[in-house]
Write a protein that holds these residues in place. Sequence first.
Motif, PDB file in Angstrom:
ATOM      1  N   HIS A   1       3.520  -8.662   3.782  1.00 28.17           N
ATOM      2  CA  HIS A   1       2.733  -7.689   3.179  1.00 28.17           C
ATOM      3  C   HIS A   1       3.201  -7.593   1.540  1.00 28.17           C
TER       4      HIS A   1
ATOM      5  N   PRO B   1      -0.647  -2.219   0.297  1.00 30.71           N
ATOM      6  CA  PRO B   1      -0.572  -3.298   1.173  1.00 30.71           C
ATOM      7  C   PRO B   1      -0.817  -3.365   2.432  1.00 30.71           C
ATOM      8  N   THR B   2      -1.020  -2.181   3.055  1.00 32.42           N
ATOM      9  CA  THR B   2      -1.364  -1.920   4.275  1.00 32.42           C
ATOM     10  C   THR B   2      -2.526  -0.969   4.513  1.00 32.42           C
TER      11      THR B   2
END
Length: 531
Positions: free
Chosen positions: A290, A530-531
Amino acid sequence: MFRAGGRPPITYIFTCCLFFVAGCIYRSLWTHPLEKFSPPAPKGNIWHQSNKVSSTALEQELQTLMKVIEWPEPPGPTDYEFSTSPNTTEFHMLFPRATYYVGEYVEVLIIARDHKGRPKAYGGDYFQAKLHSPMLKAGVTGSVTDHRNGTYTASFLLLWPGQVEISITLVHSTEAIAILKDKRETRPDKVYFYGYFHGTSEVMECNVKPPGKDVCEYHDPYTGESWFCMRPKQGGCSAYKGHAAGGSRDILTSEEARFLDKSVKEKLISSKVESFNVFSPTTNVDSRAHCSPGLPNPDPSGFYFQDIWYSRVCKNRAFPHPANVTECLRGKIIYIFGDSTTKQWWDFLLSFVPSLQRQDLHALFPAPQLAVDTSHKFAIQWQMHEKPLYIMYSDKQNVHYVASELERIGGNKEGLVVVINCMAHFVTYPVKVYAQRLLGIRDSVVKLMKRSPLAKVFIKSGNTGYVYTHGSDWLSLQLDLVMRTMFSGLPVTILDCWQMTSCHYLPPDIHPAPVIVKNEIDLLMSFICPT
Ligand SMILES: *[C@@H]1O[C@H](CO)[C@@H](O)[C@H](O)[C@H]1NC(C)=O
Ligand SMILES: *[C@@H]1O[C@H](CO)[C@@H](O)[C@H](O)[C@H]1NC(C)=O
Ligand SMILES: *[C@@H]1O[C@H](CO)[C@@H](O)[C@H](O)[C@H]1NC(C)=O
Protein backbone atom coordinates in the motif's frame (compact mmCIF):
# COMPACT_ATOMS: atom_id res chain seq x y z
CA MET A 1 21.11 50.10 -0.44
CA PHE A 2 17.62 50.11 0.97
CA ARG A 3 16.61 47.13 3.01
CA ALA A 4 12.89 46.81 3.31
CA GLY A 5 13.38 45.51 6.86
CA GLY A 6 11.09 42.54 6.59
CA ARG A 7 7.58 42.18 5.45
CA PRO A 8 5.90 45.55 6.00
CA PRO A 9 3.16 45.51 8.64
CA ILE A 10 0.47 46.07 6.03
CA THR A 11 1.35 42.77 4.39
CA TYR A 12 1.29 41.01 7.70
CA ILE A 13 -2.11 42.43 8.46
CA PHE A 14 -3.38 41.48 5.05
CA THR A 15 -2.17 37.93 5.43
CA CYS A 16 -3.71 37.66 8.88
CA CYS A 17 -6.97 38.95 7.48
CA LEU A 18 -6.81 36.41 4.73
CA PHE A 19 -6.39 33.58 7.18
CA PHE A 20 -8.95 35.09 9.47
CA VAL A 21 -11.44 35.16 6.62
CA ALA A 22 -10.45 31.67 5.54
CA GLY A 23 -10.68 30.53 9.15
CA CYS A 24 -14.16 32.03 9.49
CA ILE A 25 -15.27 30.30 6.34
CA TYR A 26 -13.97 27.02 7.67
CA ARG A 27 -15.52 27.48 11.08
CA SER A 28 -18.90 28.52 9.78
CA LEU A 29 -19.05 25.58 7.41
CA TRP A 30 -18.39 22.75 9.74
CA THR A 31 -17.27 22.24 13.23
CA HIS A 32 -15.73 18.84 13.28
CA PRO A 33 -12.74 18.63 10.92
CA LEU A 34 -12.33 22.33 10.69
CA GLU A 35 -11.33 23.31 14.05
CA LYS A 36 -8.72 20.69 14.10
CA PHE A 37 -6.95 22.34 11.27
CA SER A 38 -7.64 26.01 11.56
CA PRO A 39 -4.19 27.54 11.46
CA PRO A 40 -2.79 27.85 14.97
CA ALA A 41 -1.94 31.36 16.08
CA PRO A 42 1.79 31.79 15.67
CA LYS A 43 3.57 31.72 19.02
CA GLY A 44 4.98 35.19 19.41
CA ASN A 45 5.70 37.06 16.24
CA ILE A 46 7.12 34.54 13.84
CA TRP A 47 8.79 37.33 11.91
CA HIS A 48 11.13 37.80 14.82
CA GLN A 49 12.26 34.23 14.56
CA SER A 50 14.31 33.20 11.62
CA ASN A 51 14.56 30.23 9.41
CA LYS A 52 17.53 31.78 7.72
CA VAL A 53 19.68 29.26 5.97
CA SER A 54 23.27 29.71 7.12
CA SER A 55 25.70 30.25 4.28
CA THR A 56 27.96 27.44 5.52
CA ALA A 57 25.06 24.99 5.56
CA LEU A 58 24.16 26.10 2.06
CA GLU A 59 27.73 25.78 0.75
CA GLN A 60 28.08 22.31 2.25
CA GLU A 61 24.80 21.17 0.80
CA LEU A 62 25.74 22.67 -2.55
CA GLN A 63 29.01 20.74 -2.67
CA THR A 64 27.14 17.46 -2.34
CA LEU A 65 24.48 18.53 -4.80
CA MET A 66 26.94 19.61 -7.48
CA LYS A 67 28.48 16.13 -7.29
CA VAL A 68 25.06 14.52 -7.67
CA ILE A 69 24.23 16.57 -10.75
CA GLU A 70 27.68 16.39 -12.29
CA TRP A 71 27.43 16.06 -16.06
CA PRO A 72 30.20 15.02 -18.48
CA GLU A 73 31.58 17.93 -20.47
CA PRO A 74 33.09 18.05 -23.96
CA PRO A 75 36.91 18.03 -23.85
CA GLY A 76 37.05 21.61 -25.13
CA PRO A 77 35.37 24.15 -27.40
CA THR A 78 33.95 22.30 -30.38
CA ASP A 79 32.94 23.44 -33.84
CA TYR A 80 29.30 22.93 -34.71
CA GLU A 81 30.01 20.22 -37.26
CA PHE A 82 31.75 18.13 -34.61
CA SER A 83 28.78 18.32 -32.23
CA THR A 84 26.27 15.50 -31.89
CA SER A 85 23.65 15.47 -34.65
CA PRO A 86 20.18 13.94 -34.31
CA ASN A 87 20.32 13.07 -38.03
CA THR A 88 23.34 10.79 -37.89
CA THR A 89 22.97 9.40 -34.37
CA GLU A 90 21.40 5.94 -34.35
CA PHE A 91 20.43 3.13 -32.05
CA HIS A 92 20.16 -0.60 -32.45
CA MET A 93 18.99 -3.53 -30.42
CA LEU A 94 21.53 -5.16 -28.12
CA PHE A 95 21.14 -8.92 -27.78
CA PRO A 96 18.02 -9.33 -29.96
CA ARG A 97 15.89 -12.33 -29.01
CA ALA A 98 13.15 -14.32 -30.71
CA THR A 99 10.60 -13.68 -27.96
CA TYR A 100 10.14 -11.13 -25.24
CA TYR A 101 8.16 -11.49 -22.03
CA VAL A 102 6.70 -9.04 -19.55
CA GLY A 103 9.18 -8.57 -16.70
CA GLU A 104 12.26 -8.76 -18.91
CA TYR A 105 14.59 -5.91 -19.84
CA VAL A 106 15.41 -4.82 -23.36
CA GLU A 107 18.52 -2.82 -24.13
CA VAL A 108 19.48 -0.70 -27.11
CA LEU A 109 22.85 0.82 -27.92
CA ILE A 110 22.87 4.47 -28.95
CA ILE A 111 25.79 5.52 -31.13
CA ALA A 112 26.25 9.28 -31.14
CA ARG A 113 27.66 10.82 -34.30
CA ASP A 114 28.52 14.34 -35.39
CA HIS A 115 27.12 16.28 -38.35
CA LYS A 116 29.52 14.56 -40.74
CA GLY A 117 28.54 11.13 -39.44
CA ARG A 118 31.75 10.57 -37.48
CA PRO A 119 31.29 8.65 -34.19
CA LYS A 120 31.65 10.78 -31.08
CA ALA A 121 34.45 9.87 -28.70
CA TYR A 122 33.02 11.41 -25.51
CA GLY A 123 29.71 11.50 -23.67
CA GLY A 124 27.36 14.06 -22.18
CA ASP A 125 24.53 14.06 -24.72
CA TYR A 126 21.10 14.11 -23.11
CA PHE A 127 18.69 11.50 -24.48
CA GLN A 128 15.15 10.76 -23.35
CA ALA A 129 14.02 7.24 -24.07
CA LYS A 130 10.63 5.59 -23.95
CA LEU A 131 9.04 2.29 -24.86
CA HIS A 132 5.41 2.61 -25.85
CA SER A 133 2.37 1.11 -27.55
CA PRO A 134 0.33 3.85 -29.23
CA MET A 135 -2.65 1.53 -29.80
CA LEU A 136 -2.72 0.57 -26.13
CA LYS A 137 -2.07 4.11 -24.83
CA ALA A 138 0.81 2.56 -22.94
CA GLY A 139 4.29 3.92 -22.23
CA VAL A 140 7.27 3.72 -19.90
CA THR A 141 10.51 5.68 -19.69
CA GLY A 142 13.80 4.01 -20.37
CA SER A 143 16.95 4.63 -18.40
CA VAL A 144 19.99 5.82 -20.31
CA THR A 145 23.57 5.06 -19.26
CA ASP A 146 26.34 7.23 -20.65
CA HIS A 147 29.49 5.18 -21.36
CA ARG A 148 31.35 8.46 -21.83
CA ASN A 149 32.86 7.29 -25.11
CA GLY A 150 30.12 8.35 -27.53
CA THR A 151 27.92 5.34 -26.85
CA TYR A 152 24.97 5.00 -24.51
CA THR A 153 22.80 2.10 -23.40
CA ALA A 154 19.08 2.64 -23.01
CA SER A 155 17.35 0.00 -20.94
CA PHE A 156 13.61 -0.67 -20.85
CA LEU A 157 11.54 -2.83 -18.58
CA LEU A 158 8.75 -4.65 -20.40
CA LEU A 159 5.61 -4.10 -18.36
CA TRP A 160 2.62 -5.02 -20.55
CA PRO A 161 1.92 -7.54 -23.29
CA GLY A 162 1.41 -6.41 -26.88
CA GLN A 163 3.17 -4.67 -29.75
CA VAL A 164 5.74 -2.14 -28.44
CA GLU A 165 8.13 0.32 -30.02
CA ILE A 166 11.11 2.33 -28.82
CA SER A 167 11.57 6.09 -29.28
CA ILE A 168 14.72 7.96 -28.36
CA THR A 169 15.00 11.71 -28.44
CA LEU A 170 18.22 13.67 -28.50
CA VAL A 171 17.21 16.52 -26.20
CA HIS A 172 20.58 18.29 -26.43
CA SER A 173 24.07 17.54 -27.61
CA THR A 174 26.79 17.57 -24.99
CA GLU A 175 28.10 20.73 -26.66
CA ALA A 176 24.73 22.45 -26.23
CA ILE A 177 24.62 21.40 -22.59
CA ALA A 178 28.02 22.98 -21.94
CA ILE A 179 26.52 26.29 -23.15
CA LEU A 180 23.34 25.87 -21.10
CA LYS A 181 25.32 25.09 -17.98
CA ASP A 182 27.59 28.09 -18.43
CA LYS A 183 24.66 30.48 -19.03
CA ARG A 184 22.75 29.05 -16.11
CA GLU A 185 25.53 30.04 -13.73
CA THR A 186 26.73 33.26 -15.39
CA ARG A 187 23.64 34.94 -16.86
CA PRO A 188 20.84 35.03 -14.28
CA ASP A 189 19.65 38.18 -16.08
CA LYS A 190 18.59 36.29 -19.21
CA VAL A 191 15.05 36.27 -17.89
CA TYR A 192 13.98 39.42 -16.07
CA PHE A 193 10.97 40.83 -14.27
CA TYR A 194 9.24 44.12 -13.61
CA GLY A 195 8.58 45.90 -10.36
CA TYR A 196 5.73 48.39 -9.97
CA PHE A 197 5.66 51.24 -7.47
CA HIS A 198 3.04 53.41 -5.81
CA GLY A 199 2.88 57.00 -7.00
CA THR A 200 4.76 56.49 -10.24
CA SER A 201 4.17 54.83 -13.56
CA GLU A 202 7.84 53.91 -13.67
CA VAL A 203 8.42 50.20 -14.11
CA MET A 204 11.76 48.87 -12.94
CA GLU A 205 13.70 45.76 -13.77
CA CYS A 206 13.88 43.19 -10.95
CA ASN A 207 15.51 39.83 -10.36
CA VAL A 208 16.98 37.41 -7.81
CA LYS A 209 20.35 39.12 -8.33
CA PRO A 210 20.79 42.91 -8.45
CA PRO A 211 20.00 43.95 -12.05
CA GLY A 212 22.31 46.96 -11.76
CA LYS A 213 24.14 49.18 -9.28
CA ASP A 214 21.46 51.41 -7.79
CA VAL A 215 19.01 48.87 -6.51
CA CYS A 216 16.40 48.30 -3.84
CA GLU A 217 16.84 45.09 -1.90
CA TYR A 218 13.70 43.46 -0.54
CA HIS A 219 15.11 41.22 2.10
CA ASP A 220 12.99 38.66 3.89
CA PRO A 221 14.54 38.25 7.35
CA TYR A 222 12.67 35.01 8.00
CA THR A 223 14.05 33.08 5.06
CA GLY A 224 17.11 35.23 4.48
CA GLU A 225 16.17 35.57 0.82
CA SER A 226 16.20 38.78 -1.20
CA TRP A 227 14.60 40.23 -4.30
CA PHE A 228 16.17 43.17 -6.11
CA CYS A 229 14.72 45.95 -8.23
CA MET A 230 16.35 48.95 -9.86
CA ARG A 231 15.59 51.99 -7.71
CA PRO A 232 12.70 54.07 -9.08
CA LYS A 233 13.34 57.78 -9.53
CA GLN A 234 10.21 58.64 -7.56
CA GLY A 235 8.68 57.15 -4.45
CA GLY A 236 11.71 55.26 -3.26
CA CYS A 237 12.15 51.59 -2.54
CA SER A 238 9.35 51.42 0.01
CA ALA A 239 6.80 52.29 -2.69
CA TYR A 240 7.17 48.81 -4.18
CA LYS A 241 3.72 47.39 -4.80
CA GLY A 242 3.75 44.58 -7.32
CA HIS A 243 5.43 42.20 -9.65
CA ALA A 244 5.11 40.90 -13.18
CA ALA A 245 7.02 38.96 -15.78
CA GLY A 246 9.41 41.11 -17.79
CA GLY A 247 11.08 39.55 -20.77
CA SER A 248 14.04 37.55 -21.87
CA ARG A 249 17.39 38.56 -23.32
CA ASP A 250 19.10 37.03 -26.25
CA ILE A 251 22.37 36.13 -24.57
CA LEU A 252 23.78 33.69 -27.11
CA THR A 253 26.29 34.51 -29.81
CA SER A 254 25.17 33.35 -33.25
CA GLU A 255 27.65 30.48 -33.02
CA GLU A 256 26.27 29.39 -29.62
CA ALA A 257 22.72 29.70 -30.90
CA ARG A 258 23.37 27.05 -33.58
CA PHE A 259 23.98 24.40 -30.90
CA LEU A 260 20.62 25.21 -29.31
CA ASP A 261 18.67 25.68 -32.53
CA LYS A 262 15.37 23.85 -32.86
CA SER A 263 16.80 21.89 -35.80
CA VAL A 264 19.09 20.00 -33.42
CA LYS A 265 17.25 19.90 -30.10
CA GLU A 266 14.45 17.63 -28.90
CA LYS A 267 14.72 15.52 -32.04
CA LEU A 268 13.79 11.86 -32.43
CA ILE A 269 16.73 9.84 -33.63
CA SER A 270 16.35 7.27 -36.32
CA SER A 271 16.68 3.53 -36.00
CA LYS A 272 16.09 0.33 -37.86
CA VAL A 273 14.75 -1.23 -34.66
CA GLU A 274 11.22 -2.31 -35.48
CA SER A 275 8.29 -2.73 -33.17
CA PHE A 276 8.15 -6.14 -31.51
CA ASN A 277 5.71 -8.27 -29.61
CA VAL A 278 5.82 -8.80 -25.86
CA PHE A 279 4.11 -11.83 -24.35
CA SER A 280 2.35 -12.17 -21.02
CA PRO A 281 4.34 -13.57 -18.16
CA THR A 282 3.51 -17.05 -16.98
CA THR A 283 2.81 -15.78 -13.49
CA ASN A 284 1.57 -12.36 -12.58
CA VAL A 285 1.63 -11.43 -8.92
CA ASP A 286 1.14 -7.91 -7.66
CA SER A 287 3.58 -7.65 -4.78
CA ARG A 288 3.25 -3.89 -4.38
CA ALA A 289 2.63 -2.57 -0.88
CA HIS A 290 0.00 0.00 0.00
CA CYS A 291 1.14 3.55 -0.65
CA SER A 292 2.86 5.13 2.37
CA PRO A 293 5.34 7.97 2.93
CA GLY A 294 9.05 7.52 2.36
CA LEU A 295 8.82 4.74 -0.23
CA PRO A 296 11.62 5.01 -2.81
CA ASN A 297 10.83 5.69 -6.47
CA PRO A 298 12.21 2.76 -8.47
CA ASP A 299 13.25 3.31 -12.09
CA PRO A 300 10.94 3.14 -13.93
CA SER A 301 8.55 4.40 -11.27
CA GLY A 302 5.49 3.30 -13.22
CA PHE A 303 3.92 3.06 -16.66
CA TYR A 304 0.77 3.94 -18.56
CA PHE A 305 -1.60 1.32 -19.86
CA GLN A 306 -4.89 2.42 -21.48
CA ASP A 307 -4.02 5.90 -20.19
CA ILE A 308 -4.04 4.78 -16.56
CA TRP A 309 -0.81 5.16 -14.59
CA TYR A 310 0.35 2.02 -12.78
CA SER A 311 2.87 2.99 -10.12
CA ARG A 312 5.76 0.68 -9.31
CA VAL A 313 6.24 2.49 -5.99
CA CYS A 314 3.12 1.05 -4.41
CA LYS A 315 -0.38 -0.20 -5.12
CA ASN A 316 -1.85 3.00 -6.49
CA ARG A 317 -5.57 3.40 -7.04
CA ALA A 318 -7.82 4.99 -9.60
CA PHE A 319 -10.50 7.46 -8.52
CA PRO A 320 -12.69 7.44 -11.62
CA HIS A 321 -15.81 9.10 -10.19
CA PRO A 322 -16.21 12.30 -8.19
CA ALA A 323 -17.66 10.09 -5.43
CA ASN A 324 -14.35 8.26 -5.16
CA VAL A 325 -12.54 11.57 -4.75
CA THR A 326 -14.92 12.98 -2.15
CA GLU A 327 -14.84 9.72 -0.21
CA CYS A 328 -11.06 9.97 -0.05
CA LEU A 329 -10.86 13.67 0.76
CA ARG A 330 -13.63 13.75 3.37
CA GLY A 331 -12.39 15.51 6.51
CA LYS A 332 -9.11 16.56 4.95
CA ILE A 333 -7.54 19.97 4.71
CA ILE A 334 -5.16 20.19 1.80
CA TYR A 335 -2.65 22.98 1.36
CA ILE A 336 -0.98 23.15 -2.02
CA PHE A 337 2.03 25.43 -2.41
CA GLY A 338 3.59 25.74 -5.81
CA ASP A 339 3.36 27.00 -9.35
CA SER A 340 0.95 26.67 -12.25
CA THR A 341 1.53 22.91 -12.48
CA THR A 342 -0.21 22.36 -9.15
CA LYS A 343 -2.69 25.14 -9.90
CA GLN A 344 -3.72 22.73 -12.67
CA TRP A 345 -4.49 20.16 -9.95
CA TRP A 346 -6.63 22.64 -8.04
CA ASP A 347 -8.48 23.64 -11.23
CA PHE A 348 -8.92 20.02 -12.25
CA LEU A 349 -10.43 19.02 -8.89
CA LEU A 350 -12.79 21.99 -9.04
CA SER A 351 -14.10 20.92 -12.42
CA PHE A 352 -14.16 17.21 -11.55
CA VAL A 353 -15.95 17.40 -8.20
CA PRO A 354 -19.24 19.34 -8.49
CA SER A 355 -19.66 19.70 -4.72
CA LEU A 356 -16.26 21.36 -4.39
CA GLN A 357 -16.83 25.12 -4.62
CA ARG A 358 -14.36 27.91 -5.14
CA GLN A 359 -14.62 30.52 -2.37
CA ASP A 360 -14.41 34.14 -3.41
CA LEU A 361 -11.56 35.60 -1.39
CA HIS A 362 -11.66 38.75 -3.52
CA ALA A 363 -8.23 38.09 -4.93
CA LEU A 364 -7.38 36.68 -8.31
CA PHE A 365 -4.61 34.32 -9.38
CA PRO A 366 -1.82 34.21 -8.25
CA ALA A 367 -3.32 35.12 -4.86
CA PRO A 368 -4.19 32.14 -2.61
CA GLN A 369 -7.26 30.28 -3.83
CA LEU A 370 -9.62 28.34 -1.58
CA ALA A 371 -12.15 25.67 -2.49
CA VAL A 372 -14.47 24.04 0.02
CA ASP A 373 -16.74 21.02 -0.17
CA THR A 374 -19.29 21.48 2.60
CA SER A 375 -21.13 18.23 1.85
CA HIS A 376 -18.02 16.13 2.25
CA LYS A 377 -16.24 18.45 4.63
CA PHE A 378 -12.91 19.09 3.00
CA ALA A 379 -11.04 22.13 1.77
CA ILE A 380 -8.22 22.73 -0.66
CA GLN A 381 -6.09 25.83 -0.67
CA TRP A 382 -3.68 26.58 -3.48
CA GLN A 383 -0.99 29.18 -3.09
CA MET A 384 1.86 30.34 -5.33
CA HIS A 385 5.47 30.14 -4.17
CA GLU A 386 7.44 33.36 -3.88
CA LYS A 387 9.32 35.06 -6.77
CA PRO A 388 11.03 34.45 -9.17
CA LEU A 389 7.70 34.07 -10.95
CA TYR A 390 7.08 34.51 -14.62
CA ILE A 391 3.45 35.55 -14.23
CA MET A 392 1.00 38.33 -14.94
CA TYR A 393 0.86 41.33 -12.59
CA SER A 394 0.33 40.51 -8.95
CA ASP A 395 0.30 42.65 -5.83
CA LYS A 396 3.26 41.88 -3.62
CA GLN A 397 1.06 40.74 -0.74
CA ASN A 398 -0.35 37.91 -2.83
CA VAL A 399 2.76 35.76 -2.95
CA HIS A 400 4.80 34.48 -0.04
CA TYR A 401 7.68 32.19 0.78
CA VAL A 402 6.54 28.59 1.22
CA ALA A 403 8.92 28.20 4.18
CA SER A 404 7.13 31.01 6.05
CA GLU A 405 3.65 29.84 5.12
CA LEU A 406 4.37 26.35 6.42
CA GLU A 407 4.92 27.89 9.86
CA ARG A 408 1.26 28.86 9.92
CA ILE A 409 -0.18 25.39 9.62
CA GLY A 410 -0.15 22.37 11.85
CA GLY A 411 -2.26 20.44 14.29
CA ASN A 412 -1.74 16.88 15.39
CA LYS A 413 -4.80 15.10 14.16
CA GLU A 414 -5.20 13.17 10.97
CA GLY A 415 -6.27 14.84 7.77
CA LEU A 416 -3.65 17.52 7.16
CA VAL A 417 -2.16 17.21 3.69
CA VAL A 418 0.57 19.46 2.34
CA VAL A 419 1.64 19.41 -1.30
CA ILE A 420 4.67 21.40 -2.40
CA ASN A 421 6.05 21.96 -5.87
CA CYS A 422 8.73 24.43 -6.77
CA MET A 423 11.00 24.11 -9.77
CA ALA A 424 10.04 25.46 -13.17
CA HIS A 425 10.55 29.14 -12.31
CA PHE A 426 14.10 28.39 -11.13
CA VAL A 427 15.54 26.58 -14.15
CA THR A 428 17.31 29.61 -15.60
CA TYR A 429 19.19 30.43 -12.38
CA PRO A 430 22.39 29.17 -10.77
CA VAL A 431 21.72 25.93 -8.89
CA LYS A 432 22.53 27.73 -5.65
CA VAL A 433 19.44 29.92 -5.96
CA TYR A 434 17.23 26.84 -6.09
CA ALA A 435 19.15 24.99 -3.38
CA GLN A 436 18.74 27.93 -1.01
CA ARG A 437 15.00 28.07 -1.60
CA LEU A 438 14.59 24.34 -1.07
CA LEU A 439 16.75 24.31 2.05
CA GLY A 440 14.42 26.84 3.64
CA ILE A 441 11.38 24.83 2.61
CA ARG A 442 12.92 21.60 3.85
CA ASP A 443 13.70 23.11 7.26
CA SER A 444 10.08 24.22 7.54
CA VAL A 445 8.83 20.81 6.44
CA VAL A 446 10.92 19.13 9.13
CA LYS A 447 9.51 21.51 11.76
CA LEU A 448 5.97 20.93 10.50
CA MET A 449 6.38 17.18 10.72
CA LYS A 450 7.64 17.49 14.28
CA ARG A 451 4.62 19.59 15.22
CA SER A 452 2.21 17.48 13.20
CA PRO A 453 3.49 13.94 12.87
CA LEU A 454 0.26 12.80 11.26
CA ALA A 455 0.52 15.33 8.43
CA LYS A 456 1.15 13.89 5.00
CA VAL A 457 3.65 15.92 3.03
CA PHE A 458 4.12 15.53 -0.71
CA ILE A 459 6.73 16.97 -2.99
CA LYS A 460 5.54 17.00 -6.57
CA SER A 461 8.45 16.61 -8.98
CA GLY A 462 8.71 18.86 -11.99
CA ASN A 463 6.98 18.04 -15.26
CA THR A 464 8.96 17.55 -18.44
CA GLY A 465 8.21 19.74 -21.44
CA TYR A 466 9.71 23.08 -20.40
CA VAL A 467 10.28 24.26 -23.95
CA TYR A 468 10.04 28.03 -23.50
CA THR A 469 12.88 30.45 -24.22
CA HIS A 470 15.92 29.62 -22.08
CA GLY A 471 14.12 26.56 -20.73
CA SER A 472 15.17 22.99 -21.32
CA ASP A 473 14.36 19.57 -19.96
CA TRP A 474 18.04 19.22 -19.21
CA LEU A 475 17.92 22.25 -16.90
CA SER A 476 14.74 20.84 -15.34
CA LEU A 477 16.34 17.41 -14.91
CA GLN A 478 19.20 18.92 -12.96
CA LEU A 479 16.86 20.72 -10.55
CA ASP A 480 14.68 17.62 -10.29
CA LEU A 481 17.74 15.70 -9.11
CA VAL A 482 18.56 18.46 -6.64
CA MET A 483 15.03 18.27 -5.24
CA ARG A 484 15.05 14.47 -4.93
CA THR A 485 18.44 14.52 -3.24
CA MET A 486 17.45 17.20 -0.76
CA PHE A 487 14.21 15.51 0.27
CA SER A 488 15.52 11.94 0.33
CA GLY A 489 15.53 10.41 3.78
CA LEU A 490 12.59 12.50 5.01
CA PRO A 491 9.22 10.85 5.64
CA VAL A 492 7.72 12.77 2.74
CA THR A 493 6.42 11.39 -0.53
CA ILE A 494 8.07 12.45 -3.75
CA LEU A 495 5.51 12.15 -6.52
CA ASP A 496 7.35 11.25 -9.70
CA CYS A 497 5.49 13.40 -12.19
CA TRP A 498 8.66 13.60 -14.29
CA GLN A 499 8.15 10.11 -15.67
CA MET A 500 4.37 10.55 -15.86
CA THR A 501 4.85 13.48 -18.22
CA SER A 502 7.84 12.17 -20.19
CA CYS A 503 6.49 8.79 -21.31
CA HIS A 504 2.98 9.84 -22.32
CA TYR A 505 2.08 9.88 -26.02
CA LEU A 506 0.95 13.52 -26.00
CA PRO A 507 3.55 16.09 -27.11
CA PRO A 508 5.76 17.47 -24.31
CA ASP A 509 3.99 20.20 -22.36
CA ILE A 510 4.94 21.50 -18.94
CA HIS A 511 1.21 22.10 -18.48
CA PRO A 512 0.05 18.61 -19.33
CA ALA A 513 -3.36 17.63 -20.63
CA PRO A 514 -6.18 16.66 -18.23
CA VAL A 515 -5.57 12.93 -18.76
CA ILE A 516 -2.09 13.32 -17.25
CA VAL A 517 -3.21 15.73 -14.51
CA LYS A 518 -5.90 13.24 -13.49
CA ASN A 519 -3.32 10.48 -13.15
CA GLU A 520 -1.03 12.75 -11.13
CA ILE A 521 -3.87 13.59 -8.72
CA ASP A 522 -4.91 9.94 -8.45
CA LEU A 523 -1.36 9.06 -7.47
CA LEU A 524 -1.47 11.75 -4.77
CA MET A 525 -4.80 10.41 -3.50
CA SER A 526 -3.43 6.86 -3.46
CA PHE A 527 -1.11 8.03 -0.70
CA ILE A 528 -3.83 9.98 1.10
CA CYS A 529 -6.21 7.00 0.91
CA PRO A 530 -4.08 3.90 0.40
CA THR A 531 -6.99 1.49 0.81
C1 LIG B 1 18.42 16.58 -40.86
O1 LIG B 1 17.87 16.01 -42.03
C2 LIG B 1 16.77 16.71 -42.56
C3 LIG B 1 16.19 15.89 -43.71
O2 LIG B 1 17.22 15.49 -44.58
C4 LIG B 1 17.22 18.10 -42.97
O3 LIG B 1 16.13 18.84 -43.47
C5 LIG B 1 17.79 18.81 -41.76
O4 LIG B 1 18.32 20.07 -42.11
C6 LIG B 1 18.91 17.99 -41.12
N1 LIG B 1 19.27 18.61 -39.87
C7 LIG B 1 20.52 18.75 -39.48
C8 LIG B 1 20.73 19.40 -38.16
O5 LIG B 1 21.47 18.39 -40.14
C1 LIG C 1 32.38 2.36 -24.75
O1 LIG C 1 32.31 1.94 -23.38
C2 LIG C 1 31.58 0.76 -23.19
C3 LIG C 1 31.46 0.53 -21.69
O2 LIG C 1 32.69 0.64 -21.07
C4 LIG C 1 32.28 -0.41 -23.89
O3 LIG C 1 31.55 -1.59 -23.71
C5 LIG C 1 32.34 -0.07 -25.39
O4 LIG C 1 33.07 -1.07 -26.08
C6 LIG C 1 32.99 1.29 -25.62
N1 LIG C 1 32.79 1.64 -27.00
C7 LIG C 1 33.70 2.28 -27.74
C8 LIG C 1 33.30 2.58 -29.13
O5 LIG C 1 34.78 2.58 -27.27
C1 LIG D 1 -16.10 4.70 -7.01
O1 LIG D 1 -17.37 5.13 -6.61
C2 LIG D 1 -18.42 4.32 -7.10
C3 LIG D 1 -19.73 5.01 -6.75
O2 LIG D 1 -19.77 5.32 -5.38
C4 LIG D 1 -18.29 2.93 -6.50
O3 LIG D 1 -19.32 2.09 -6.99
C5 LIG D 1 -16.93 2.36 -6.89
O4 LIG D 1 -16.72 1.14 -6.25
C6 LIG D 1 -15.82 3.32 -6.50
N1 LIG D 1 -14.57 2.86 -7.11
C7 LIG D 1 -13.43 2.89 -6.47
C8 LIG D 1 -12.24 2.44 -7.26
O5 LIG D 1 -13.32 3.28 -5.31
